[in-house]
Write a protein that holds these residues in place. Structure first.
Motif, PDB file in Angstrom:
ATOM      1  N   GLU A  79      44.186 -15.266   2.631  1.00  0.00           N
ATOM      2  CA  GLU A  79      43.760 -13.904   2.938  1.00  0.00           C
ATOM      3  C   GLU A  79      42.821 -13.335   1.874  1.00  0.00           C
ATOM      4  OE1 GLU A  79      46.964 -14.912   2.737  1.00  0.00           O
ATOM      5  OE2 GLU A  79      47.181 -15.240   4.905  1.00  0.00           O
ATOM      6  N   GLN A  80      42.840 -13.924   0.690  1.00  0.00           N
ATOM      7  CA  GLN A  80      41.988 -13.439  -0.389  1.00  0.00           C
ATOM      8  C   GLN A  80      40.564 -13.983  -0.309  1.00  0.00           C
ATOM      9  OE1 GLN A  80      44.959 -14.730  -3.588  1.00  0.00           O
ATOM     10  NE2 GLN A  80      43.986 -12.979  -4.574  1.00  0.00           N
ATOM     11  N   ILE A  81      40.386 -15.068   0.420  1.00  0.00           N
ATOM     12  CA  ILE A  81      39.101 -15.776   0.410  1.00  0.00           C
ATOM     13  C   ILE A  81      38.146 -15.191   1.440  1.00  0.00           C
ATOM     14  CG2 ILE A  81      37.984 -18.014   0.657  1.00  0.00           C
ATOM     15  CD1 ILE A  81      40.679 -19.292  -0.114  1.00  0.00           C
ATOM     16  N   ALA A  82      37.039 -14.629   0.942  1.00  0.00           N
ATOM     17  CA  ALA A  82      36.062 -13.977   1.816  1.00  0.00           C
ATOM     18  C   ALA A  82      34.852 -14.850   2.096  1.00  0.00           C
ATOM     19  CB  ALA A  82      35.594 -12.660   1.187  1.00  0.00           C
ATOM     20  N   GLY A  83      34.673 -15.911   1.328  1.00  0.00           N
ATOM     21  CA  GLY A  83      33.514 -16.765   1.576  1.00  0.00           C
ATOM     22  C   GLY A  83      33.497 -18.004   0.702  1.00  0.00           C
ATOM     23  N   LEU A  84      33.110 -19.127   1.318  1.00  0.00           N
ATOM     24  CA  LEU A  84      32.997 -20.407   0.623  1.00  0.00           C
ATOM     25  C   LEU A  84      31.622 -21.002   0.921  1.00  0.00           C
ATOM     26  CD1 LEU A  84      36.462 -21.817   1.766  1.00  0.00           C
ATOM     27  CD2 LEU A  84      35.936 -20.978  -0.535  1.00  0.00           C
ATOM     28  N   THR A  85      31.255 -22.049   0.205  1.00  0.00           N
ATOM     29  CA  THR A  85      29.958 -22.670   0.446  1.00  0.00           C
ATOM     30  C   THR A  85      30.032 -23.612   1.650  1.00  0.00           C
ATOM     31  OG1 THR A  85      30.197 -24.719  -0.830  1.00  0.00           O
ATOM     32  CG2 THR A  85      29.687 -22.700  -2.058  1.00  0.00           C
ATOM     33  N   ARG A  86      28.878 -24.063   2.101  1.00  0.00           N
ATOM     34  CA  ARG A  86      28.833 -24.920   3.288  1.00  0.00           C
ATOM     35  C   ARG A  86      29.428 -26.294   3.037  1.00  0.00           C
ATOM     36  NH1 ARG A  86      24.085 -28.289   3.369  1.00  0.00           N
ATOM     37  NH2 ARG A  86      22.653 -27.838   1.645  1.00  0.00           N
ATOM     38  N   TYR A  87      29.644 -26.641   1.769  1.00  0.00           N
ATOM     39  CA  TYR A  87      30.242 -27.941   1.451  1.00  0.00           C
ATOM     40  C   TYR A  87      31.770 -27.896   1.457  1.00  0.00           C
ATOM     41  CZ  TYR A  87      25.527 -29.030  -0.164  1.00  0.00           C
ATOM     42  OH  TYR A  87      24.167 -29.225  -0.229  1.00  0.00           O
ATOM     43  N   ALA A  88      32.337 -26.710   1.477  1.00  0.00           N
ATOM     44  CA  ALA A  88      33.783 -26.557   1.320  1.00  0.00           C
ATOM     45  C   ALA A  88      34.589 -27.313   2.362  1.00  0.00           C
ATOM     46  CB  ALA A  88      34.154 -25.074   1.351  1.00  0.00           C
ATOM     47  N   ALA A  89      34.095 -27.354   3.601  1.00  0.00           N
ATOM     48  CA  ALA A  89      34.830 -28.000   4.685  1.00  0.00           C
ATOM     49  C   ALA A  89      34.351 -29.424   4.961  1.00  0.00           C
ATOM     50  CB  ALA A  89      34.719 -27.170   5.957  1.00  0.00           C
ATOM     51  N   ASP A  90      33.496 -29.949   4.099  1.00  0.00           N
ATOM     52  CA  ASP A  90      32.956 -31.304   4.255  1.00  0.00           C
ATOM     53  C   ASP A  90      33.877 -32.292   3.546  1.00  0.00           C
ATOM     54  OD1 ASP A  90      31.552 -33.677   4.264  1.00  0.00           O
ATOM     55  OD2 ASP A  90      29.649 -32.803   3.610  1.00  0.00           O
ATOM     56  N   SER A  91      34.623 -33.079   4.290  1.00  0.00           N
ATOM     57  CA  SER A  91      35.603 -33.984   3.690  1.00  0.00           C
ATOM     58  C   SER A  91      34.957 -35.070   2.832  1.00  0.00           C
ATOM     59  CB  SER A  91      36.463 -34.632   4.782  1.00  0.00           C
ATOM     60  OG  SER A  91      35.652 -35.365   5.692  1.00  0.00           O
ATOM     61  N   ALA A  92      33.673 -35.327   3.040  1.00  0.00           N
ATOM     62  CA  ALA A  92      32.983 -36.324   2.221  1.00  0.00           C
ATOM     63  C   ALA A  92      32.652 -35.780   0.839  1.00  0.00           C
ATOM     64  CB  ALA A  92      31.696 -36.778   2.919  1.00  0.00           C
ATOM     65  N   MET A  93      32.659 -34.457   0.710  1.00  0.00           N
ATOM     66  CA  MET A  93      32.287 -33.822  -0.545  1.00  0.00           C
ATOM     67  C   MET A  93      33.435 -33.098  -1.227  1.00  0.00           C
ATOM     68  SD  MET A  93      29.130 -34.563  -0.981  1.00  0.00           S
ATOM     69  CE  MET A  93      28.750 -33.438  -2.311  1.00  0.00           C
ATOM     70  N   SER A  94      34.337 -32.544  -0.443  1.00  0.00           N
ATOM     71  CA  SER A  94      35.406 -31.712  -1.003  1.00  0.00           C
ATOM     72  C   SER A  94      36.789 -32.300  -0.786  1.00  0.00           C
ATOM     73  CB  SER A  94      35.363 -30.317  -0.379  1.00  0.00           C
ATOM     74  OG  SER A  94      36.477 -29.553  -0.794  1.00  0.00           O
ATOM     75  N   ALA A  95      37.563 -32.378  -1.851  1.00  0.00           N
ATOM     76  CA  ALA A  95      38.934 -32.874  -1.766  1.00  0.00           C
ATOM     77  C   ALA A  95      39.853 -31.847  -1.121  1.00  0.00           C
ATOM     78  CB  ALA A  95      39.448 -33.228  -3.161  1.00  0.00           C
TER      79      ALA A  95
END
Length: 286
Positions: free
Chosen positions: A59-75
């Motif tokens: 609920e605290q998170i208002a925005g992430l980068t476009r790589y955040a949901a990319d499993s090849a880039m983000s753990a």
């Protein structure tokens, strides 16, 4: 790799939080009392994404980068699903009106950089070693209002690392490994990969040869150096272009390989444990 989001906070308490977290923007004197947890957190880069996802409430998170949901880039890609993904424009950030921005500074984007003077922000330097990872975890945990989560995360990492075996020595002594990437890039000392090798008791070929943090090594040179193990990004297991084709040259067939997902090593964070475990397992299984 960084995209962005940032906001304003006129709140004195939040400006105090920014000071505690190492904000370089100027701010007026504030009370040293308890600081309210931010309610609109924006992350500006991939590494910040992963720490925010691991330590903040959704609920605290208002925005992430476009790589955040990319499993090849983000753990932490699985945790990012369903959360707002931003393009990184300053106007987009201002529209959110966040009360905490994590991942400053955006040196190559003047518009984003200018926002730093207006909003509470946490600067995160590249974590190229385990101690730096712990410092980043504590810094972000405090900033998002959950310092206890940071300590719990660190305690879990310490427990897991304590159970990872050291690399067994070979006939010539300590195992020598080369972290070899697409187009022949070799990772040297002063890097997260080098720290991982030291952690599991492996000698980094690049360091042994006096190479810098990043250099290039051709197929013939690598074959002549004869490392005991070649460590690669798991995504290069398949040939998709010339950059990966060279990594599958027959002259290297006799050298064992250890594949580690890039998402575990591109940023210094909790995935350090997964990378260390995979490296130790792979080296000992050669």
């Amino acid at each position: 790799m960084a995209l962005s989001t940032t906001l304003r906070s006129a709140s004195v308490a939040l400006l105090g939080l920014a000071a505690v977290c190492g904000v370089s923007a100027s701010s007026p004197p504030v009370s040293r009392g308890p600081v309210a947890a931010p309610k609109r957190i924006v992350s500006l880069n991939l590494c910040a994404d992963q720490l925010v996802l691991a330590l903040a409430d959704r609920e605290q998170i208002a925005g992430l980068t476009r790589y955040a949901a990319d499993s090849a880039m983000s753990a932490e890609a699985a945790r990012a699903k369903g959360l707002p993904i931003l393009r990184g424009a300053a106007e987009e950030i201002m529209a959110i009106n966040p009360d905490l921005v994590v991942g400053m500074p955006a040196r190559r984007n003047p518009a984003i950089k200018a926002l730093k003077t207006r909003y509470p922000a946490v600067d995160l330097k590249s974590a190229d070693g385990y101690d730096a990872i712990l410092a980043s975890i504590r810094k972000v945990a405090l900033a998002v209002g959950h310092p206890e989560r940071g300590e719990a995360l660190i305690a879990g990492m310490e427990r897991d690392l304590a159970h990872i075996p050291r690399a067994r020595k070979g006939p010539k002594g300590k195992i020598v490994a080369a972290y070899w990437q697409r187009r022949g890039y070799l990772t040297g000392t002063g890097t997260l990969i080098d720290d991982l090798m030291t952690r599991v008791g492996v000698t980094n070929l690049a360091g042994k040869l006096g190479k810098p943090a990043l250099s290039q090594m051709g197929i013939e040179e690598l074959a002549a150096a004869r490392p005991d193990v070649i460590v690669v990004d798991a995504a290069t297991d398949k040939v998709v272009d010339q950059g990966t084709a060279m990594m599958h040259h027959p002259v290297l067939d006799g050298i064992p390989r250890v594949a580690i997902p890039q998402a575990w090593t591109v940023c210094g964070g909790p995935a350090y444990v997964k990378a260390a475990r995979a490296l130790a397992k792979g080296v000992n299984a050669r």
